[in-house]
Design an enzyme around this catalytic site. Sequence first.
Site, mmCIF file in Angstrom:
data_model
loop_
_atom_site.group_PDB
_atom_site.id
_atom_site.type_symbol
_atom_site.label_atom_id
_atom_site.label_comp_id
_atom_site.label_asym_id
_atom_site.label_seq_id
_atom_site.Cartn_x
_atom_site.Cartn_y
_atom_site.Cartn_z
ATOM 1 C CD GLU A 60 3.020 -58.015 -8.435
ATOM 2 O OE1 GLU A 60 2.338 -57.796 -9.482
ATOM 3 O OE2 GLU A 60 3.413 -57.184 -7.491
ATOM 4 C CG ASP A 114 -5.189 -53.369 -9.870
ATOM 5 O OD1 ASP A 114 -3.852 -53.307 -9.813
ATOM 6 O OD2 ASP A 114 -5.855 -54.443 -9.494
ATOM 7 C CB SER A 115 -0.464 -50.292 -8.756
ATOM 8 O OG SER A 115 0.024 -49.791 -9.931
ATOM 9 C CD GLU A 134 -4.300 -58.683 -9.644
ATOM 10 O OE1 GLU A 134 -4.425 -59.287 -8.574
ATOM 11 O OE2 GLU A 134 -3.567 -57.544 -9.464
HETATM 12 O O1 KIV Z 1 -1.201 -52.420 -11.410
HETATM 13 C C1 KIV Z 1 -0.022 -52.816 -11.580
HETATM 14 O O2 KIV Z 1 0.783 -51.756 -11.349
HETATM 15 C C2 KIV Z 1 0.181 -54.099 -11.920
HETATM 16 C C3 KIV Z 1 1.712 -54.340 -12.023
HETATM 17 C C4 KIV Z 1 2.190 -55.687 -12.683
HETATM 18 C C5 KIV Z 1 2.720 -53.526 -12.516
HETATM 19 O O3 KIV Z 1 -0.375 -54.833 -12.304
#
Ligand code: KIV
Length: 269
Positions: free
Chosen positions: A179, A42-43, A112
Amino acid sequence: MKITDFYNYKKPGRKISMITAYDYTLAALAAESAVDCILVGDSLAMVMHGHCSTIAATVDMMALHTAAVSRAVKHKLVVADLPFLSMRKGLGPAMEAVEKLARAGARAVKAEGLDGHGEIISHIIGSDMPVMGHLGLTPQSVNKFGGYKAQGGDPASAQHLTDQALELERLGCFALVLECVPEMLAERITGLLKIPVIGIGAGSFTDGQVLVLQDMLGLYGAPPPFVKKYMDGRRLVVEALNNFDSEVKNQVLPERGPRVVSGAAAQGE
Ligand code: KIV
């Protein structure tokens, strides 16, 4: 790499590489590479859409990018992120989100956190959609954390993260992303779990590493400080664009060949 390989790789200590991909062109390059696994994270809300956090990602946004990536990636596992709130509106909406991502081509989803949605994670796994857990600095919780701050730094939060990691394994997650936690904590959790732990900003003792593709290629303007750049992408792209610009303005492009005479002139009129 298949889901089942995740367990097989952990025991002999074979490390797992995971990279994000959000569009067809870069996903095709990731597919061609030796990298094990592709994450539609989701980044993408930040990297592809310019938002200031991942909270802006929606299920439809995730599904669109997952579909583009899946068209390029045929022989690697594609994992898609369940975006902000998609597990907090009850079981029905959560399963609709999972279905959209699965129909877009995801073969697993990443969720998450754990507190408050363990039952939903368990239901997704029970529905035969594999789930990758994600603990530590979970970016969807940035507002609760008061910023992008490392997690698990004090004994109580380190213990809480360890308990959550063990619980995610018990629920049936096939892997866990950790993370921004202290290296020693990541090492401890990695040693306790039978499923592989994939780190990002969590030191070198995890079972694998994940990075955002645009960060490691040096394309995105504001990568987190722990990111290793494997290419100076911004410089290379801007240099290529400036070369193009200067060739257009100096009439170097297109290259001049023999003049093509057509129409009436060609017929000698
Ligand atoms: O959305 C993301 O980029 C992630 C990271 C763990 C790379 O969840």
